[in-house]
Write an enzyme that holds these catalytic residues in place. Structure first.
Site, PDB file in Angstrom:
ATOM      1  CD  GLU A 121      -3.155  -1.089   2.037  1.00 37.49           C
ATOM      2  OE1 GLU A 121      -3.138  -0.197   2.909  1.00 37.49           O
ATOM      3  OE2 GLU A 121      -4.084  -1.912   1.919  1.00 37.49           O
ATOM      4  CD  GLU A 222      -4.146  -5.917   3.652  1.00 41.64           C
ATOM      5  OE1 GLU A 222      -5.014  -5.172   4.185  1.00 41.64           O
ATOM      6  OE2 GLU A 222      -2.936  -5.646   3.656  1.00 41.64           O
TER       7      GLU A 222
END
Length: 288
Positions: A121, A222
């Site tokens: 991320e 995720e």
């Protein structure tokens, strides 16, 4: 084409494939202490004991908390494979992460590795540029090639919103695989809408990736629904909501993509997404 039609075609296209499925695992105990070899063995034993034949885990770091030094011997003893994380925030940290991965490969070979994610991320957080991150992905790939592990796929994990941003196309081009993170809860979506919201994010990512680098697989790295935590818009955290999200999203994802669920255990966090409690007992039915 309706989303349901797209998903049906996707399932038909990959129905004969086998997929990795597992859980994200932190490197720290709820107390904050770093996990040792026996802690990792406990985690892996729990993963393997859950219904559904889970065979892999995703770890976020390599050097932090001596993650690989402690987790790899536990994984090889347990028969669990690892999606390795390599943090990239600064050069000193990145080099330490690379050296920890290199040391693990030299000591244990590379059969324990599912793949390697360089960063997590970073693009969503705007920690770096796409070009710098792409160079780091290539750097890790070159290092693995140098020790005979060139067959290991090297990619990056980021939010679906980062992947659909054309400014980040250089990272897609550098990746052997693209890991996408998507949380309808954080999009303030009602639980009953979460299935469509999630799969729309995956299809949007797949569409961009296939335009930029055709044939590159998109992995689900995720997603999850919290068992408790604050209400966000129409998104209400609850065990019932997490159970329903698992039945709809997890059970469909496992049959069409490499999938790493968030998360095995995080009962001390808020919001809490863990599927097992402080005693490692499932909070809801995990059968599909």
């Amino acid at each position: 084409m309706r989303l349901s039609s797209v998903l049906s075609l996707s399932c038909l296209a990959v129905s004969t494939q086998a997929y990795w499925k597992g859980f994200n695992l932190p490197g720290n105990l709820p107390s904050g202490a770093c996990k040792g070899v026996n802690d990792w063995k406990k985690d892996f034993a729990v993963v393997k004991s859950l219904p559904g034949t889970f065979n892999s885990v995703r770890l976020y770091a390599s050097s932090d908390c001596n993650t690989l030094a402690n987790a790899v011997p536990a994984a090889t003893a347990s028969g669990v494979k690892v999606l390795v994380g390599v943090w990239t925030e600064d050069d000193a940290h990145f080099n330490a992460e690379k050296q920890a991965l290199l040391a693990a490969v030299k000591q244990y070979g590379h059969d324990w590795i599912v793949s390697v994610s360089v960063g997590s991320e970073d693009l969503y957080r705007k920690d770096t540029s796409a070009e710098v991150l792409a160079n780091k992905i290539n750097d890790v790939r070159g290092m693995l090639w140098s020790v005979g592990a060139g067959n290991i796929q090297v990619g990056h994990v980021d939010t679906w919103t980062a992947w659909v941003d054309p400014k980040n196309n250089a990272v897609i081009k550098a990746c052997d695989f693209v890991g996408t993170d998507g949380y309808p809860y954080f999009q303030d979506s009602a639980r009953q809408d979460s299935y469509n919201v999630f799969w729309q994010s995956v299809e949007a990512t797949r569409s961009v990736v296939n335009q930029v680098k055709p044939g590159t697989w998109v992995w689900i790295t995720e997603t999850g629904w919290p068992v408790r935590g604050p209400t966000k818009g129409q998104a209400v955290a609850s065990v019932a909501g997490a159970a329903a999200y698992w039945k709809s999203v997890a059970c469909s994802a496992f049959s069409q993509a490499h999938t790493f669920w968030y998360i095995l255990q995080d009962y001390h966090q808020s919001p809490s997404f863990g599927v097992v409690d402080e005693n490692f007992k499932p909070l809801f039915d995990l059968k599909c």
